[in-house]
Design an enzyme around this catalytic site. Structure first.
Site, PDB file in Angstrom:
ATOM      1  N   VAL A   5       0.817  -1.215   0.000  1.00  0.00           N
ATOM      2  CA  VAL A   5       0.000   0.000   0.000  1.00  0.00           C
ATOM      3  C   VAL A   5       0.853   1.268   0.000  1.00  0.00           C
ATOM      4  O   VAL A   5       2.051   1.227   0.221  1.00  0.00           O
ATOM      5  CB  VAL A   5      -0.968   0.015   1.205  1.00  0.00           C
ATOM      6  CG1 VAL A   5      -1.888  -1.181   1.144  1.00  0.00           C
ATOM      7  CG2 VAL A   5      -0.197   0.007   2.522  1.00  0.00           C
ATOM      8  N   GLU A   6       0.182   2.404  -0.231  1.00  0.00           N
ATOM      9  CA  GLU A   6       0.821   3.726  -0.324  1.00  0.00           C
ATOM     10  C   GLU A   6       1.912   3.737  -1.394  1.00  0.00           C
ATOM     11  O   GLU A   6       2.965   4.333  -1.230  1.00  0.00           O
ATOM     12  CB  GLU A   6       1.412   4.144   1.033  1.00  0.00           C
ATOM     13  CG  GLU A   6       0.385   4.262   2.149  1.00  0.00           C
ATOM     14  CD  GLU A   6      -0.412   5.551   2.083  1.00  0.00           C
ATOM     15  OE1 GLU A   6      -0.462   6.152   1.004  1.00  0.00           O
ATOM     16  OE2 GLU A   6      -0.983   5.929   3.103  1.00  0.00           O
ATOM     17  N   GLY A   7       1.655   3.064  -2.504  1.00  0.00           N
ATOM     18  CA  GLY A   7       2.642   2.937  -3.566  1.00  0.00           C
ATOM     19  C   GLY A   7       3.391   1.625  -3.408  1.00  0.00           C
ATOM     20  O   GLY A   7       4.097   1.428  -2.425  1.00  0.00           O
TER      21      GLY A   7
END
Length: 765
Positions: A453-455
């Site tokens: 997540v978050e990239g």
């Protein structure tokens, strides 16, 4: 001599006379620079411009100012933060039964949800004027980390409203009306937020979101108004199944020109109550056997007024920039906090287990193969905690360092995976059998969540760290890019000309500086500290200079192709990252007062980071498309060869033994790890057994000698071993009582859970 003088005069004329320099050097160089300049999409340009630079710019410059670095003060908790940590946080931790949360309820208990809302765990970043706690990034990180050592599901539930989400976006960009209405409701738990960014066709490439909002006229509260007709399909949205307010990212269009001449307005963020007409909260996901709420949301022809845009109409089209600037919380605080928790738990519990678990009559932590894994856990955890502290220091100073938070997110989550895998190797069956006694299983399964997540980490490493760092942190490249993109050709050339001489001098200084440092082993480099860490500062300065030189040459030779050669750019990103991590280690060592017990951990970390820097350079030079330049760079940077080595076996063994020693060093390195003084608790049974065995180490030593002499059979354990030792008069009657209790704790600690037939099949835990 005359020829030499003539050459000097020519060079002086070329560079010193502005008109000549501009005509013969700057203009051709400017044309070349514009030709090789990597093309930037609007979203890439906004990403490049988002956030701040900090210590990363020093490291990229080749001339890090170590004295300035050490003047940066580590953040301290306020009285209110410390009181919350000592009271509300500890109360919450005592309420969490992670096995029941994950395996039975697949949700937090209602009393936990109520307590989290009542005590404002969701409002750590909301200002006091709106009823929030207004905690620092340091307190936020500490709280999330400590919760994660108890329950990843609870930690994720707490961290999301305090990272990327409506609360942060409202705080930074909301209108006064939006702040005054929503922030108090978010602070007291009346509303639970989620933020919908990711969709089926847009994950790490958030700029590719297909979700749309079309400006049009519609009815709202009985009146015809200009608003937005929304259509979206989102997934992987944490807290969506229980959210009452939805933050939404979408691409905004104005085909009829109701707001002006711009038809394609761009990515925009809006805030929508989930009970609004046609908003649909879909079904839950089940993220790798974790219980935090995660799911889908949809909307078809949902009409909202313009003033639901976060920040109001003035912020229409500015959503991508807003998101990029606010992602620093998720990348710099929340996900690294989960990784730090993994490091603290694995170091403390693996050290204890390696002493408690015995094979061949001795703790398994005394076997060199196990010590290799333990050394990696302890040494890596020292970097994890160091990196966590340094990054929150930047955030506490009000910085939003996008490159640093990307490095922190990527490397800490990857290191978290590494220490967890090493811990599972040492625990073996103890780590595999899932049940209330297993303190590693859920963390092991959750590891990919932080990485994804978050990239996604692959994108973060291969595109973001160097791609953004090369332009944001380089002293001249971003300004040169701005000059090249200036629509006024002559004005752009004038800007470029003013930078060119500086850049040439910078590059030349880096080349000769790298060569000199390579030939002298960097022994003439200044170090801000004396003693055992002095050489590390000298080597880091040397590698900083090498990075500046190599990055310049790579951008000059490859231009826009460098962006597409991800394996090459990722290696340079690795160099920058390991320079940052090594800096964090040295900073922590000084901030903690140069503790003697920390030195083996520092030595491990520094050897590891310098070795990885060397390997990244080696791989870069070997694969650089221009073989001659690749060879020249290697010769300039490592003229006497590449001599950085992995941490030694002795170093690993010293760390392993330290992990099995109760006391100050162990407590300082694992202070985030929660454990309860209760043998029935999942961590308490291991900790209590370890402490009891250390207390009675002399008894175990006497018994081992008796076994070796043949006075006691070697295949005994528990009560049978106590009786045999007493019979052989190896221990006294009082010692037998203490030893029996210790053996009971030990057998409980190494035991695993088992279930009656039909219990697992029916999920009746």
């Amino acid at each position: 001599m005359e020829i030499l003088i003539l050459l000097v005069v020519v060079v002086v004329l070329l560079f010193a006379v502005p008109d000549i320099r501009k005509s013969l050097i700057s203009r051709p160089a400017f044309a070349f620079f514009k030709r090789v300049l990597p093309p930037l999409s609007p979203t890439e340009r906004e990403a490049m411009q988002a956030g701040d630079t900090w210590w990363d710019a020093d490291l990229f410059s080749g001339r890090p100012d170590w004295h300035k670095f050490h003047q940066t003060k580590a953040p301290q908790f306020t009285e209110a933060e410390q009181a919350f940590i000592d009271n509300q946080l500890e109360t919450l931790l005592g309420m969490l039964d992670d096995f029941k949360i994950v395996q039975k309820d697949v949700d937090l208990p209602k009393k936990v949800w109520d307590y989290i809302r009542k005590e404002k765990f969701f409002a750590m970043i909301i200002g006091k004027e709106f009823g929030g706690l207004d905690f620092s990034p340091a307190a936020n990180s500490h709280i999330v980390s400590r919760i994660a050592t108890r329950s990843i599901s609870a930690a994720v539930s707490v961290m999301v409203p305090n990272s990327l989400g409506p609360g942060e976006l409202l705080t930074h960009y909301g209108t006064d009306e939006q702040k005054n209405y929503w922030l108090p409701r978010l602070a007291d738990g009346t509303d639970i937020p989620c933020f919908a960014l990711t969709g089926p066709e847009a994950g790490s490439d958030a700029g590719a979101i297909p979700d749309t909002g079309v400006v049009c006229k519609g009815e709202f509260e009985g009146k015809e108004v200009v608003g937005i007709r929304l259509n979206w399909s989102k997934r992987y949205i944490t807290l969506a199944p229980v959210a009452t307010v939805l933050g939404l990212a979408f691409k905004m269009y104005d085909p009829d020109g109701l707001l002006g001449d711009q038809k394609d307005i761009g990515i925009t963020c809006a805030l929508i109550p989930t009970n609004h007409e046609a908003v649909e909260i879909g079904e839950r996901h089940y993220p790798l056997n974790q219980a935090f709420m995660n799911g889908t949301t949809y909307g078809k022809d949902v009409f909202i007024p313009l003033d639901w845009i976060i920040g109001g109409q003035d912020y229409a089209g500015k959503g991508w920039r807003m998101l990029m600037e606010c992602l620093s919380a998720g990348r710099g605080i929340s996900l690294p906090a989960l990784a730090a928790a993994t490091g603290h738990v694995t170091e403390r519990m693996t050290g204890a287990y390696a002493y408690v678990r015995q094979q061949f009559g001795m703790p398994i932590g005394l076997f060199e193969g196990v010590q290799a894994a333990m050394g990696k856990i302890g040494g890596t955890n020292y970097t994890l905690e160091s990196m966590r502290r340094l990054t929150v220091t930047a955030l506490c100073e009000g910085k939003s360092p996008s490159v640093i938070t990307a490095m922190t997110k990527y490397h800490m989550t990857e290191m978290g995976r590494q220490v967890m895998e090493a811990a599972m190797d040492v625990h073996a069956g103890k780590g595999i059998q899932l049940g209330p006694r297993n303190y590693l299983g859920h963390g092991y399964m959750a590891t990919p969540v932080s990485i994804t997540v978050e990239g996604a980490n692959i994108l973060t490493r291969n595109l973001m760290i160097f791609g953004q760092g090369a332009t944001r942190c380089h002293p001249y490249v971003l300004a040169e890019m701005e000059a090249a993109s200036n629509p006024d050709e002559e004005q752009g050339l004038k800007q470029f000309d003013s930078l060119l001489l500086k850049h040439i001098g910078f590059a030349a200084g880096n080349f000769f500086g790298s060569l000199f440092m390579g030939l002298t082993g960097a022994r003439f480099n200044a170090s801000p500290m004396s003693g055992p860490t002095a050489r590390y500062y000298q080597q880091l300065t040397r590698m900083s200079r090498a990075l500046a030189l190599t990055a310049d040459m790579a951008m000059l030779v490859m231009g826009g192709d460098l962006k597409r050669r991800e394996m090459l750019s990722a290696r340079l990103g690795d160099v920058l990252s390991h320079l940052y991590m090594a800096s964090a280690v040295l900073k922590r060592y000084e901030d903690d007062g140069r503790q003697t017990g920390d030195l083996p951990f520092v030595e491990y970390a520094m050897s590891h980071h310098l070795y990885e820097i060397g390997q990244a350079f080696k791989g870069f030079f070997a694969n650089f498309p221009n073989r001659f330049i690749g060879w020249t760079l290697r010769l300039a940077i490592f003229p006497l060869g590449l001599h950085y080595a992995k941490p030694s076996d002795d170093n690993l063994q010293v760390i392993a033994k330290s992990m099995m020693e109760p006391g100050l060093t162990r407590d300082r390195h694992t202070f985030l790890c929660f454990w309860k003084d209760d043998p029935k608790d999942m961590t308490g049974h291991m900790e209590l057994a370890f402490l009891a065995m250390r207390e009675h180490a002399d008894i175990y030593k006497r018994i081992r000698k008796a076994v070796k002499r043949g006075d006691i059979a070697e295949d005994l354990s528990g009560d049978d071993l106590v009786k045999a030792a007493r019979k052989a008069e190896v221990i006294s009657a009082d010692e037998a009582k203490a030893f029996k209790k210790t053996e009971q704790l030990r057998m409980t600690a190494i035991g695993v859970d088992q279930f009656a037939p039909g219990v697992i099949e029916g999920r009746k835990f």
